[in-house]
Design a protein around this motif. Sequence first.
Motif, PDB file in Angstrom:
ATOM      1  N   THR A 180       0.845  -1.195   0.000  1.00 31.09           N
ATOM      2  CA  THR A 180       0.000   0.000   0.000  1.00 31.09           C
ATOM      3  C   THR A 180       0.877   1.241   0.000  1.00 31.09           C
ATOM      4  O   THR A 180       1.974   1.247   0.574  1.00 31.09           O
ATOM      5  CB  THR A 180      -0.934   0.016   1.225  1.00 31.09           C
ATOM      6  N   ASP A 181       0.402   2.295  -0.666  1.00 32.43           N
ATOM      7  CA  ASP A 181       1.110   3.564  -0.609  1.00 32.43           C
ATOM      8  C   ASP A 181       0.138   4.708  -0.857  1.00 32.43           C
ATOM      9  O   ASP A 181      -0.986   4.502  -1.315  1.00 32.43           O
ATOM     10  CB  ASP A 181       2.297   3.625  -1.583  1.00 32.43           C
ATOM     11  N   GLU A 182       0.600   5.897  -0.498  1.00 28.58           N
ATOM     12  CA  GLU A 182      -0.152   7.108  -0.824  1.00 28.58           C
ATOM     13  C   GLU A 182       0.853   8.174  -1.218  1.00 28.58           C
ATOM     14  O   GLU A 182       1.741   8.536  -0.445  1.00 28.58           O
ATOM     15  CB  GLU A 182      -1.001   7.596   0.338  1.00 28.58           C
ATOM     16  N   THR A 183       0.708   8.686  -2.442  1.00 30.71           N
ATOM     17  CA  THR A 183       1.580   9.728  -2.953  1.00 30.71           C
ATOM     18  C   THR A 183       0.770  11.014  -3.147  1.00 30.71           C
ATOM     19  O   THR A 183      -0.426  11.062  -2.814  1.00 30.71           O
ATOM     20  CB  THR A 183       2.218   9.305  -4.282  1.00 30.71           C
ATOM     21  N   LYS A 184       1.414  12.016  -3.693  1.00 34.11           N
ATOM     22  CA  LYS A 184       0.743  13.293  -3.925  1.00 34.11           C
ATOM     23  C   LYS A 184      -0.455  13.152  -4.854  1.00 34.11           C
ATOM     24  O   LYS A 184      -1.476  13.831  -4.679  1.00 34.11           O
ATOM     25  CB  LYS A 184       1.741  14.295  -4.518  1.00 34.11           C
ATOM     26  N   ASN A 185      -0.354  12.222  -5.808  1.00 35.61           N
ATOM     27  CA  ASN A 185      -1.386  12.125  -6.843  1.00 35.61           C
ATOM     28  C   ASN A 185      -2.276  10.900  -6.766  1.00 35.61           C
ATOM     29  O   ASN A 185      -3.270  10.818  -7.499  1.00 35.61           O
ATOM     30  CB  ASN A 185      -0.717  12.148  -8.227  1.00 35.61           C
ATOM     31  N   ALA A 186      -1.945   9.936  -5.904  1.00 34.86           N
ATOM     32  CA  ALA A 186      -2.708   8.688  -5.950  1.00 34.86           C
ATOM     33  C   ALA A 186      -2.588   7.884  -4.664  1.00 34.86           C
ATOM     34  O   ALA A 186      -1.714   8.127  -3.829  1.00 34.86           O
ATOM     35  CB  ALA A 186      -2.239   7.839  -7.136  1.00 34.86           C
ATOM     36  N   LYS A 187      -3.494   6.888  -4.543  1.00 41.88           N
ATOM     37  CA  LYS A 187      -3.431   5.873  -3.503  1.00 41.88           C
ATOM     38  C   LYS A 187      -3.471   4.514  -4.183  1.00 41.88           C
ATOM     39  O   LYS A 187      -4.215   4.316  -5.143  1.00 41.88           O
ATOM     40  CB  LYS A 187      -4.617   5.985  -2.541  1.00 41.88           C
ATOM     41  N   LEU A 188      -2.685   3.564  -3.656  1.00 41.03           N
ATOM     42  CA  LEU A 188      -2.615   2.239  -4.260  1.00 41.03           C
ATOM     43  C   LEU A 188      -2.650   1.175  -3.170  1.00 41.03           C
ATOM     44  O   LEU A 188      -1.935   1.273  -2.170  1.00 41.03           O
ATOM     45  CB  LEU A 188      -1.324   2.095  -5.075  1.00 41.03           C
ATOM     46  N   ASN A 189      -3.488   0.159  -3.371  1.00 44.18           N
ATOM     47  CA  ASN A 189      -3.550  -0.991  -2.465  1.00 44.18           C
ATOM     48  C   ASN A 189      -3.517  -2.260  -3.299  1.00 44.18           C
ATOM     49  O   ASN A 189      -4.283  -2.391  -4.264  1.00 44.18           O
ATOM     50  CB  ASN A 189      -4.833  -0.959  -1.629  1.00 44.18           C
ATOM     51  N   LEU A 190      -2.656  -3.204  -2.929  1.00 51.63           N
ATOM     52  CA  LEU A 190      -2.522  -4.443  -3.675  1.00 51.63           C
ATOM     53  C   LEU A 190      -2.473  -5.634  -2.726  1.00 51.63           C
ATOM     54  O   LEU A 190      -1.835  -5.569  -1.664  1.00 51.63           O
ATOM     55  CB  LEU A 190      -1.243  -4.439  -4.512  1.00 51.63           C
ATOM     56  N   TYR A 246      -6.525   4.665  -6.758  1.00 54.61           N
ATOM     57  CA  TYR A 246      -7.353   5.866  -6.692  1.00 54.61           C
ATOM     58  C   TYR A 246      -6.536   7.074  -7.143  1.00 54.61           C
ATOM     59  O   TYR A 246      -5.477   7.380  -6.583  1.00 54.61           O
ATOM     60  CB  TYR A 246      -7.858   6.103  -5.282  1.00 54.61           C
ATOM     61  N   SER A 247      -7.018   7.750  -8.195  1.00 54.44           N
ATOM     62  CA  SER A 247      -6.352   8.944  -8.704  1.00 54.44           C
ATOM     63  C   SER A 247      -6.938  10.187  -8.029  1.00 54.44           C
ATOM     64  O   SER A 247      -8.148  10.433  -8.099  1.00 54.44           O
ATOM     65  CB  SER A 247      -6.534   9.055 -10.220  1.00 54.44           C
ATOM     66  N   LYS A 248      -6.083  10.966  -7.399  1.00 55.26           N
ATOM     67  CA  LYS A 248      -6.537  12.200  -6.762  1.00 55.26           C
ATOM     68  C   LYS A 248      -6.826  13.285  -7.794  1.00 55.26           C
ATOM     69  O   LYS A 248      -7.549  14.234  -7.497  1.00 55.26           O
ATOM     70  CB  LYS A 248      -5.483  12.681  -5.761  1.00 55.26           C
ATOM     71  N   THR A 295      -8.227  12.661 -10.996  1.00 51.65           N
ATOM     72  CA  THR A 295      -9.504  12.393 -11.663  1.00 51.65           C
ATOM     73  C   THR A 295     -10.626  12.038 -10.691  1.00 51.65           C
ATOM     74  O   THR A 295     -11.788  11.989 -11.086  1.00 51.65           O
ATOM     75  CB  THR A 295      -9.347  11.234 -12.654  1.00 51.65           C
ATOM     76  N   LYS A 296     -10.243  11.765  -9.412  1.00 50.14           N
ATOM     77  CA  LYS A 296     -11.208  11.342  -8.390  1.00 50.14           C
ATOM     78  C   LYS A 296     -11.851   9.996  -8.739  1.00 50.14           C
ATOM     79  O   LYS A 296     -12.954   9.690  -8.290  1.00 50.14           O
ATOM     80  CB  LYS A 296     -12.311  12.400  -8.188  1.00 50.14           C
ATOM     81  N   LYS A 297     -11.147   9.188  -9.523  1.00 51.26           N
ATOM     82  CA  LYS A 297     -11.672   7.895  -9.923  1.00 51.26           C
ATOM     83  C   LYS A 297     -10.928   6.775  -9.213  1.00 51.26           C
ATOM     84  O   LYS A 297      -9.722   6.829  -9.021  1.00 51.26           O
ATOM     85  CB  LYS A 297     -11.555   7.717 -11.432  1.00 51.26           C
ATOM     86  N   ASP A 298     -11.702   5.747  -8.839  1.00 45.62           N
ATOM     87  CA  ASP A 298     -11.158   4.580  -8.153  1.00 45.62           C
ATOM     88  C   ASP A 298     -11.210   3.386  -9.104  1.00 45.62           C
ATOM     89  O   ASP A 298     -12.289   2.931  -9.475  1.00 45.62           O
ATOM     90  CB  ASP A 298     -11.970   4.292  -6.889  1.00 45.62           C
ATOM     91  N   LYS A 299     -10.046   2.887  -9.499  1.00 44.47           N
ATOM     92  CA  LYS A 299      -9.984   1.779 -10.458  1.00 44.47           C
ATOM     93  C   LYS A 299      -9.746   0.463  -9.720  1.00 44.47           C
ATOM     94  O   LYS A 299      -8.803   0.329  -8.937  1.00 44.47           O
ATOM     95  CB  LYS A 299      -8.851   2.010 -11.453  1.00 44.47           C
ATOM     96  N   LYS A 300     -10.606  -0.520  -9.956  1.00 42.40           N
ATOM     97  CA  LYS A 300     -10.404  -1.855  -9.412  1.00 42.40           C
ATOM     98  C   LYS A 300      -9.361  -2.581 -10.253  1.00 42.40           C
ATOM     99  O   LYS A 300      -9.403  -2.543 -11.478  1.00 42.40           O
ATOM    100  CB  LYS A 300     -11.712  -2.641  -9.407  1.00 42.40           C
ATOM    101  N   ASN A 355       2.457   0.757 -12.397  1.00 44.27           N
ATOM    102  CA  ASN A 355       2.404   2.099 -12.958  1.00 44.27           C
ATOM    103  C   ASN A 355       1.112   2.193 -13.756  1.00 44.27           C
ATOM    104  O   ASN A 355       0.931   1.466 -14.736  1.00 44.27           O
ATOM    105  CB  ASN A 355       3.619   2.344 -13.860  1.00 44.27           C
ATOM    106  N   ASP A 356       0.222   3.063 -13.353  1.00 43.36           N
ATOM    107  CA  ASP A 356      -1.086   3.136 -13.998  1.00 43.36           C
ATOM    108  C   ASP A 356      -1.009   3.564 -15.456  1.00 43.36           C
ATOM    109  O   ASP A 356      -1.966   3.388 -16.203  1.00 43.36           O
ATOM    110  CB  ASP A 356      -1.987   4.112 -13.220  1.00 43.36           C
ATOM    111  N   GLU A 357       0.134   4.111 -15.870  1.00 38.48           N
ATOM    112  CA  GLU A 357       0.290   4.571 -17.241  1.00 38.48           C
ATOM    113  C   GLU A 357       1.061   3.583 -18.112  1.00 38.48           C
ATOM    114  O   GLU A 357       1.456   3.893 -19.236  1.00 38.48           O
ATOM    115  CB  GLU A 357       0.987   5.935 -17.250  1.00 38.48           C
TER     116      GLU A 357
END
Length: 265
Positions: A115-125, A136-138, A140-145, A183-185
């Motif tokens: 798990t992490d939280e950066t300036k632009n996103a949150k990630l849980n695996l 979760y992108s801060k 776009t405010k979208k949460d991707k499963k 990496n989401d990109e």
Amino acid sequence: MIKTNLFPNYCILNMKLYTLVLTLIVLPFTAFSQKEIAPGNKDINTKYIKPEKSLYTVYYVKGTEWKNMGALTYDIVAANNQLTLDNTFTPKDNGKPTTRISTADAQTLKAISYTDETKNAKLNLNFGETITGNFYSKKTKKDKKLKLNPKVEYFDFNWTDHLIGTLPLDVGYKARFPQFYYNDESNVLVEYYTIKEVKSYVYNSPRTGKHETWIVSVLEESTGAFYNYIIDKKDRRLWQREMSMANGMWEITVNEELDYQPIKN
């Protein structure tokens, strides 16, 4: 790169373009000549990973100029046959700390969760045959499963500094290992790294003097970037990590010896 770069956007494109030709030449020879290391490999000896807290100062270095970028802490806890690593970077300018927390099997270093939280996103695996979680992108405010299926076994990138210290390091030792990084990109889930060379070296600490160490040189196959790890021969303490960047810049991370206890008069 080994994903310990604390400022990932800094000149990465220039570095990748610059090293692309070199990588294409080196990679075919590298990939087929190295011992493959995966979780549970007999070369891994996790007794060298101790439940403790360590502190590092991170510098950007070019020529003789050293710029202090901030502090990095590693805090490891052992419980229930698992190891949990809290990796926290605090910028020198008092910016918000970035924390990455990884749990792995205490014997094999097989990834369990991240798990992490950066300036632009949150990630849980949650790791398994299929990796599940959410991004979760801060912006776009979208949460991707997430439901991910890497084709090979891998180590969580957050453990790389400690993984290298568990190996049977000696002059001439070489190995290749896969690292998972989300990496989401990008669609690339696993990248390979090669231990190119191990040399003896005497590290001189300003606090505790000279220490017999190994210098472990690691190649990031996808970019051609190089890393040097200075690791104690006795207890496998990481004294220093160096990461090549673009335009002659290096990121150098130096152990501040939290356990140092000077004699007081």
